[in-house]
Design a protein around this motif. Structure first.
Motif, PDB file in Angstrom:
ATOM      1  N   ASN A   1      37.713 -28.649  -1.451  1.00  0.00           N
ATOM      2  CA  ASN A   1      37.539 -30.262  -1.621  1.00  0.00           C
ATOM      3  C   ASN A   1      36.706 -30.755  -0.435  1.00  0.00           C
ATOM      4  O   ASN A   1      36.237 -32.058  -0.647  1.00  0.00           O
ATOM      5  N   CYS A   2      36.426 -30.536   0.475  1.00  0.00           N
ATOM      6  CA  CYS A   2      35.055 -30.882   0.887  1.00  0.00           C
ATOM      7  C   CYS A   2      33.761 -31.060   0.544  1.00  0.00           C
ATOM      8  O   CYS A   2      33.298 -32.341   0.946  1.00  0.00           O
ATOM      9  N   LEU A   3      33.372 -30.420   0.363  1.00  0.00           N
ATOM     10  CA  LEU A   3      32.291 -29.809  -0.208  1.00  0.00           C
ATOM     11  C   LEU A   3      32.301 -30.314  -1.694  1.00  0.00           C
ATOM     12  O   LEU A   3      31.327 -31.504  -1.524  1.00  0.00           O
ATOM     13  N   LYS A   4      33.294 -31.397  -2.618  1.00  0.00           N
ATOM     14  CA  LYS A   4      33.388 -31.816  -3.512  1.00  0.00           C
ATOM     15  C   LYS A   4      32.824 -33.664  -3.372  1.00  0.00           C
ATOM     16  O   LYS A   4      32.860 -34.174  -3.806  1.00  0.00           O
ATOM     17  N   GLN A   5      33.393 -33.885  -1.573  1.00  0.00           N
ATOM     18  CA  GLN A   5      34.023 -34.994  -1.404  1.00  0.00           C
ATOM     19  C   GLN A   5      32.113 -35.511  -1.036  1.00  0.00           C
ATOM     20  O   GLN A   5      31.991 -35.726  -0.668  1.00  0.00           O
ATOM     21  N   GLY A   6      31.683 -34.118  -0.511  1.00  0.00           N
ATOM     22  CA  GLY A   6      29.982 -34.916  -0.465  1.00  0.00           C
ATOM     23  C   GLY A   6      29.719 -34.560   1.537  1.00  0.00           C
ATOM     24  O   GLY A   6      29.068 -34.874   2.017  1.00  0.00           O
ATOM     25  N   ALA A   7      30.770 -34.038   1.871  1.00  0.00           N
ATOM     26  CA  ALA A   7      30.363 -33.474   2.769  1.00  0.00           C
ATOM     27  C   ALA A   7      29.557 -33.188   2.940  1.00  0.00           C
ATOM     28  O   ALA A   7      29.184 -31.856   2.687  1.00  0.00           O
ATOM     29  N   ASP A   8      29.042 -32.695   4.605  1.00  0.00           N
ATOM     30  CA  ASP A   8      27.356 -32.017   4.748  1.00  0.00           C
ATOM     31  C   ASP A   8      27.420 -31.948   6.521  1.00  0.00           C
ATOM     32  O   ASP A   8      27.374 -30.568   6.560  1.00  0.00           O
ATOM     33  N   VAL A   9      28.622 -31.707   6.968  1.00  0.00           N
ATOM     34  CA  VAL A   9      29.212 -30.931   8.045  1.00  0.00           C
ATOM     35  C   VAL A   9      31.232 -31.200   8.295  1.00  0.00           C
ATOM     36  O   VAL A   9      31.720 -32.643   7.823  1.00  0.00           O
TER      37      VAL A   9
ATOM     38  N   GLN B   1      29.642 -23.078   1.631  1.00  0.00           N
ATOM     39  CA  GLN B   1      29.326 -23.083   0.596  1.00  0.00           C
ATOM     40  C   GLN B   1      29.152 -21.659  -0.098  1.00  0.00           C
ATOM     41  O   GLN B   1      29.276 -20.758  -0.787  1.00  0.00           O
ATOM     42  N   LYS B   2      29.291 -20.566   0.661  1.00  0.00           N
ATOM     43  CA  LYS B   2      28.886 -19.093   0.911  1.00  0.00           C
ATOM     44  C   LYS B   2      30.085 -19.059   1.453  1.00  0.00           C
ATOM     45  O   LYS B   2      30.498 -17.727   1.543  1.00  0.00           O
ATOM     46  N   LEU B   3      30.850 -19.207   2.274  1.00  0.00           N
ATOM     47  CA  LEU B   3      32.061 -18.343   2.823  1.00  0.00           C
ATOM     48  C   LEU B   3      32.980 -18.555   1.663  1.00  0.00           C
ATOM     49  O   LEU B   3      33.579 -18.872   0.714  1.00  0.00           O
ATOM     50  N   MET B   4      34.261 -17.556   1.425  1.00  0.00           N
ATOM     51  CA  MET B   4      35.156 -16.407   0.231  1.00  0.00           C
ATOM     52  C   MET B   4      35.909 -16.051   1.370  1.00  0.00           C
ATOM     53  O   MET B   4      36.149 -15.001   2.353  1.00  0.00           O
ATOM     54  N   VAL B   5      37.265 -16.645   1.695  1.00  0.00           N
ATOM     55  CA  VAL B   5      38.355 -15.997   2.420  1.00  0.00           C
ATOM     56  C   VAL B   5      39.255 -14.933   1.433  1.00  0.00           C
ATOM     57  O   VAL B   5      39.481 -15.312   0.273  1.00  0.00           O
ATOM     58  N   PHE B   6      38.876 -13.817   2.058  1.00  0.00           N
ATOM     59  CA  PHE B   6      39.856 -12.606   1.398  1.00  0.00           C
ATOM     60  C   PHE B   6      40.967 -12.828   1.452  1.00  0.00           C
ATOM     61  O   PHE B   6      42.192 -12.377   0.882  1.00  0.00           O
ATOM     62  N   SER B   7      41.307 -12.599   2.978  1.00  0.00           N
ATOM     63  CA  SER B   7      43.045 -12.417   3.955  1.00  0.00           C
ATOM     64  C   SER B   7      43.690 -13.213   3.609  1.00  0.00           C
ATOM     65  O   SER B   7      43.350 -15.172   2.773  1.00  0.00           O
ATOM     66  N   GLU B   8      44.965 -13.190   3.201  1.00  0.00           N
ATOM     67  CA  GLU B   8      46.220 -14.472   2.915  1.00  0.00           C
ATOM     68  C   GLU B   8      46.625 -14.858   4.001  1.00  0.00           C
ATOM     69  O   GLU B   8      47.702 -15.302   4.083  1.00  0.00           O
ATOM     70  N   TYR B   9      46.693 -13.697   5.197  1.00  0.00           N
ATOM     71  CA  TYR B   9      47.143 -14.281   6.161  1.00  0.00           C
ATOM     72  C   TYR B   9      46.688 -15.441   7.548  1.00  0.00           C
ATOM     73  O   TYR B   9      46.951 -16.606   7.896  1.00  0.00           O
TER      74      TYR B   9
ATOM     75  N   VAL C   1      27.509 -18.608  -4.480  1.00  0.00           N
ATOM     76  CA  VAL C   1      26.740 -19.466  -4.061  1.00  0.00           C
ATOM     77  C   VAL C   1      25.486 -19.949  -4.973  1.00  0.00           C
ATOM     78  O   VAL C   1      25.606 -21.422  -5.091  1.00  0.00           O
ATOM     79  N   LYS C   2      25.371 -19.681  -5.846  1.00  0.00           N
ATOM     80  CA  LYS C   2      24.446 -20.776  -7.127  1.00  0.00           C
ATOM     81  C   LYS C   2      24.514 -21.498  -7.528  1.00  0.00           C
ATOM     82  O   LYS C   2      24.437 -22.332  -7.519  1.00  0.00           O
TER      83      LYS C   2
END
Length: 315
Positions: A77-85, A166-174, A304-305
């Motif tokens: 959602n941060c990316l959707k809102q246009g966050a640079d950092v 944009q590259k992150l993808m977390v698999f853990s649920e903990y 990512v692309k």
């Protein structure tokens, strides 16, 4: 340049206002600073407190999905809102918000894409000796798996650039903390650490309900990290160990067979054969797991692309 500070929340009505009050509305190097709350199925007044404190964005989960899922929901959602950092911090006011300029500085200077806040673990009074040990153990394992040099891997106080997010993808649920650092090492995301301060403890940790539970979850998380990100090394180590034990048992059998007639030691020969076969099969699995890992990396690159294209259109 836009900075968004995100906070995953689950029933944080008692501490949220304290944490939000400490957050800055202006940070050097950014034109705007916004706050985003991820409500992970809270049943108290978390959302009401957030709105009263002037939070810019509130994202809600229908039910409690866990910290790792809440973290990724916030990132998306941060990316959707246009966050640079993006700054990630806790709603229990554990981290000192005055260190936020220190966190973003390496990103603004183009020296790093992800910055982890390193707490003074050894001097934190409300951390038990067992928790301090596990924090250090987790950091050591992550350094080995990720080839990074982060002293406080379990720290949730971190700054993430748009390109890294944009590259992150977390698999853990903990928890997301260990896995995202390993991904940084795997995906060539430049990462560094800066020292940060912590505030007084306002409530018991939600992740550490008990030391035995924390140890169990930490062990499972570490094993899963190696299975996902170092599958060849993980299964090859197991397979080689089994074959080595089987070989040593066979040597023992041969000794008794040659020098002491070998009567009554057939069980050793059977056990040796079983262990060697198991080891060989496990080594074969290591090659298959490595192929699956390579396929996963390709799929993540495609993801990512696609995200980059979507965000460019939204901008």
């Amino acid at each position: 340049m836009k900075l968004i500070i995100q906070m995953p929340c689950f029933n944080e009505a008692e501490t949220l206002e304290i944490a939000l009050t400490a957050l800055p509305r202006e940070v050097e190097g950014f034109d705007s600073v916004e706050w985003l709350i991820i409500d992970d199925g809270s049943t108290d007044a978390t959302i009401e407190v957030a709105k009263r404190c002037g939070v810019d964005h509130v994202v809600q989960h229908m039910g409690n999905k866990g910290l790792a899922v809440a973290f990724m929901t916030g990132i998306e959602n941060c990316l959707k809102q246009g966050a640079d950092v993006i700054i990630n911090t806790d709603a229990d006011n554990q981290y000192d918000a005055s260190n936020i300029p220190d966190l973003v500085k390496p990103i603004l200077k183009k020296k790093s894409e992800m910055v982890i806040g390193a707490r003074p673990i050894s001097t934190i009074e409300h951390f038990s000796p067992a928790k301090k040990f596990l924090q250090k153990l987790g950091s050591w394992v992550v350094r080995g798996a990720s080839k990074t040099n982060i002293p406080d891997a379990p720290s949730g106080f971190r700054a993430i650039s748009k390109s890294a997010a944009q590259k992150l993808m977390v698999f853990s649920e903990y928890t997301y903390t260990l896995e995202t650092i390993i991904q940084a090492g795997q995906k060539d995301i430049s990462i560094c650490s800066v020292p940060v301060n912590v505030n007084d403890d306002l409530r018991p940790s939600r992740l550490v309900k008990s030391i035995p539970s924390y140890i169990q979850r930490s062990i499972f998380t570490i094993i899963r990290i190696f299975v996902i990100y170092r599958p060849f090394r993980f299964f090859l180590t197991i397979g080689s160990s089994l074959m080595l034990v089987g070989f040593l048992i066979s040597v023992r059998y041969m000794y008794f067979y040659l020098f002491e007639s070998g009567n009554g030691h057939v069980q050793s020969l059977i056990l040796s054969a079983i262990l060697i076969m198991m080891g060989f099969q496990t080594i074969l699995v290591s090659f298959l797991a490595d192929l699956l890992s390579a396929n996963r990396k390709l799929l993540e690159d495609v993801r990512v692309k696609i995200n980059q294209i979507i965000h460019k259109r939204e901008d």
